[in-house]
Design an enzyme around this catalytic site. Structure first.
Site, mmCIF file in Angstrom:
data_model
loop_
_atom_site.group_PDB
_atom_site.id
_atom_site.type_symbol
_atom_site.label_atom_id
_atom_site.label_comp_id
_atom_site.label_asym_id
_atom_site.label_seq_id
_atom_site.Cartn_x
_atom_site.Cartn_y
_atom_site.Cartn_z
ATOM 1 N N GLY A 101 75.409 39.348 9.110
ATOM 2 C CA GLY A 101 74.409 40.124 9.850
ATOM 3 C C GLY A 101 74.754 40.308 11.312
ATOM 4 O O GLY A 101 75.728 39.746 11.825
ATOM 5 N N GLY A 103 74.650 39.293 14.522
ATOM 6 C CA GLY A 103 74.325 38.075 15.250
ATOM 7 C C GLY A 103 74.211 38.305 16.741
ATOM 8 O O GLY A 103 73.588 37.539 17.463
ATOM 9 N N GLY A 137 74.356 34.875 20.574
ATOM 10 C CA GLY A 137 74.011 36.301 20.617
ATOM 11 C C GLY A 137 74.473 37.022 21.868
ATOM 12 O O GLY A 137 74.129 38.181 22.093
ATOM 13 N N ARG A 194 76.952 50.463 22.286
ATOM 14 C CA ARG A 194 77.835 51.195 21.376
ATOM 15 C C ARG A 194 77.057 52.350 20.749
ATOM 16 O O ARG A 194 75.838 52.267 20.591
ATOM 17 C CB ARG A 194 78.327 50.288 20.251
ATOM 18 C CG ARG A 194 78.816 48.951 20.731
ATOM 19 C CD ARG A 194 79.626 48.267 19.668
ATOM 20 N NE ARG A 194 78.830 47.654 18.612
ATOM 21 C CZ ARG A 194 79.337 46.777 17.739
ATOM 22 N NH1 ARG A 194 80.620 46.460 17.800
ATOM 23 N NH2 ARG A 194 78.589 46.234 16.809
ATOM 24 N N ASP A 271 83.005 42.929 6.881
ATOM 25 C CA ASP A 271 81.843 43.188 7.747
ATOM 26 C C ASP A 271 82.258 43.991 8.971
ATOM 27 O O ASP A 271 81.399 44.426 9.735
ATOM 28 C CB ASP A 271 81.177 41.868 8.169
ATOM 29 C CG ASP A 271 82.161 40.896 8.802
ATOM 30 O OD1 ASP A 271 83.163 40.558 8.157
ATOM 31 O OD2 ASP A 271 81.941 40.490 9.956
HETATM 32 P P1 AMP Z 1 82.999 39.194 14.287
HETATM 33 O O1 AMP Z 1 84.142 38.324 13.878
HETATM 34 O O2 AMP Z 1 82.875 39.404 15.778
HETATM 35 O O3 AMP Z 1 82.918 40.468 13.536
HETATM 36 O O4 AMP Z 1 81.668 38.372 13.937
HETATM 37 C C1 AMP Z 1 81.381 37.885 12.664
HETATM 38 C C2 AMP Z 1 79.936 37.456 12.602
HETATM 39 O O5 AMP Z 1 79.631 36.504 13.618
HETATM 40 C C3 AMP Z 1 78.928 38.585 12.772
HETATM 41 O O6 AMP Z 1 77.833 38.315 11.950
HETATM 42 C C4 AMP Z 1 78.567 38.467 14.233
HETATM 43 O O7 AMP Z 1 77.312 39.020 14.505
HETATM 44 C C5 AMP Z 1 78.572 36.958 14.436
HETATM 45 N N1 AMP Z 1 78.825 36.602 15.839
HETATM 46 C C6 AMP Z 1 79.982 36.691 16.514
HETATM 47 N N2 AMP Z 1 79.838 36.280 17.783
HETATM 48 C C7 AMP Z 1 78.537 35.932 17.920
HETATM 49 C C8 AMP Z 1 77.747 35.420 19.001
HETATM 50 N N3 AMP Z 1 78.257 35.207 20.220
HETATM 51 N N4 AMP Z 1 76.444 35.185 18.760
HETATM 52 C C9 AMP Z 1 75.911 35.384 17.558
HETATM 53 N N5 AMP Z 1 76.589 35.850 16.501
HETATM 54 C C10 AMP Z 1 77.891 36.123 16.675
HETATM 55 MG MG MG Z 2 81.809 41.947 13.291
#
Ligand code: AMP
Ligand code: MG
Length: 519
Positions: A101, A103, A137, A194, A271
């Protein structure tokens, strides 16, 4: 400015989570959770994309107003905005990861511009959501600069991508352990807005499918086809089949462009795959400086190099296969899905030839030409040659008497250049003969090559220089870099420094060749 008009179809037409607030949870039977951005201490606009502002019907006065920084820093909503975080899952590094989701992304709403185009506005780094799991977040300035600049650079390069409207400093620090080595540091925070017609990912379909929630999956499929693929005709099974085929072809187009410009996404988890075939989620991405199919910028992937440059076409196919698997319950058997995957392979092969021909200045690539190109790629790899500089310079060789001097700036290792000089000259002679046989007017050939081979790309070290300056309080580097990347195929005299090959200091420096997901 004319007020933005919002038409929030995602939250209006699809089932949402009844619980409000950011409590971390598994969200069943719902495709999103309503959530407000968390306010920040002192939102301040660092940079914006003038093209995206125009696209959305925003005038410069609004962009410069305190209200703009407040809205796009997450402190205030405009009339009509209905913020939410989307619920999706994904395969990460080859394994099913369950619910992920948004995040740290929060969609503010879907705005419809004067031309009737729909644009979803999404903040990244705007605070916690039910999907933040153990994280905060938030996003740091360095990664926000990277996402902001690269989205716009990719757009101007002609690569399908999400866009970026704005980069807003939050005035707050964020703590990050950049290389997961137990040395967390406080860094300045930022929020990027974005913009894309849709932020739906493969993982949005995978999650309900993994839970056996076919009704929810079906709702999302119908919604996506209707909202995001309005050009598709027909109904029922035939429409769904055509839709999946289109997703496959769009993905092929995106990948072919990545390979053309030397872009390495770095985290091609499902994702992070857009259903519209847009490049999405700029994290530990990078640009191959010296042509190296084995290179990955992502330190998290250093062991297996799953997402290395040369592997991206195969990974996209694997990801599409995961999507196909998720869609099985709403398709009549596997054949239509297999047919879609076939379309990926065919489109990619066709585009690879098309783009390959353009890069070499040929009308088309026949099978012999594919061999010629393969030999060139081998030379570029073994000779440690800068991909961007080489292809740009290739337009300028003397076909009668090709010399290596045109490529002087492209070599990272002078010894390799000298020891491989005769191999390169041999290749150049065969190439020159092939070009002559093509019989194209020199001016036409050169123009075609210069339209396919950028002079400027968002090299990792350039982004890092802009980041270093911004962290010291000088944000002009971000603005200058954005400006040069608005015309990546133009010569832009006076800006040669921004087309230079990676300097030695950047070879193994954090942020330049090594990036982590922690941002
Ligand atoms: P990503 O590898 O950046 O695509 O992130 C994978 C998952 O981790 C997604 O669900 C993101 O929303 C969550 N995520 C990455 N960084 C953060 C953060 N700083 N705070 C909360 N969720 C995060
Ligand atoms: Mg991502």
């Amino acid at each position: 400015m004319t007020p933005l008009r919002f038409d929030n179809t995602f939250v209006r037409e699809l089932p949402g989570d009844p619980e409000l607030g950011p409590r971390v949870r598994q969200v069943q039977s719902a495709l999103y959770s309503s959530i407000h951005p968390s306010p920040v201490a002192a939102p301040r606009l660092i940079a914006h994309s003038p093209e995206v502002a125009v696209l959305l019907g925003m005038d410069e006065a609004f962009v410069r107003s305190p209200e703009f920084a407040s809205v796009f820093g997450g402190n205030q909503l405009l009339d009509g905005m209905q913020p939410y975080a989307a619920n999706y899952g994904g395969h990460q590094f080859g394994n099913w990861a369950g619910q992920l989701g948004d995040g740290r992304a929060i969609t503010l709403g879907e705005t419809v511009n004067a031309a009737g185009q729909r644009w979803e506005l999404q903040l990244k780094g705007a605070g916690s959501t039910p999907y933040s799991r153990t994280a905060d977040g938030r996003a740091v300035l360095r990664s926000s600069i990277r996402e902001f600049l690269c989205s716009e650079a990719m757009f101007h390069l002609g690569v399908p991508t999400t866009r970026a409207l704005s980069l807003v400093a939050t005035g707050e620090d964020v703590v990050r352990d950049m290389f997961y080595d137990g040395r967390p540091q406080a860094e300045p925070g930022a929020v990027v807005c974005r913009v894309a017609p849709s932020f739906i990912r493969f993982g949005n379909f995978e999650l309900p499918a993994s839970r056996g929630d076919v009704a929810l999956l079906e709702k999302l499929v119908d919604f996506t086809i209707h909202r995001d693929f309005p050009e598709l005709e027909g109904s029922g099974a035939a429409l769904r089949e055509e839709w999946f085929g289109q997703v496959c072809e769009r993905t092929a187009l995106m990948i072919a462009h990545w390979m053309r410009v030397g872009f390495v996404h770095g985290v091609m988890n499902t994702d992070n795959m857009s259903i519209l075939g847009l490049t999405i989620d700029y994290g530990p991405y990078g640009w191959t400086d010296n042509y190296d199919p084995d290179w990955t910028p992502n330190t998290t992937d250093r062991q297996n190099r799953r997402y290395r440059f040369g592997q991206q076409p195969q990974v996209a196919f694997w990801n599409l296969s995961r999507l196909a698997g998720a869609l099985m319950p709403v398709f009549d058997g596997v054949e239509p899905l297999q047919a879609g995957l076939q379309r990926y392979a065919q489109a990619l092969a066709r585009l690879d030839r098309e783009f390959g021909a353009a890069k070499l200045g040929l009308r088309e690539l026949d099978d012999d030409d594919l061999l010629l190109r393969q030999q060139l790629h081998g030379l570029l790899r073994d000779g440690e040659v800068d991909m961007t500089i080489f292809f740009r310079a290739l337009a300028d060789i003397d076909l009668g008497q090709p010399r290596l001097t045109v490529f002087n700036d492209a070599f990272y290792d002078i010894e390799k250049r000298d020891s491989m000089a005769s191999d390169f000259l041999d290749w150049l002679q065969r190439y020159a003969a092939r070009v002559s046989q093509d019989g194209r007017a020199p001016g036409e050939r050169r123009a075609a090559m210069n339209a396919a081979n950028p002079r400027f790309v968002m090299r990792n070290y350039l982004a890092q220089q802009a980041i270093d300056r911004a962290e010291q309080g000088d944000e002009q580097g971000v603005i200058d870099l954005l400006d040069v990347m608005r015309h990546p195929y133009d010569e832009q005299p006076g800006r040669e420094a921004l087309a230079a090959r990676r300097p030695d200091w950047a070879r193994d420096r954090a942020g330049c060749s090594m990036l982590s997901c922690s941002s």
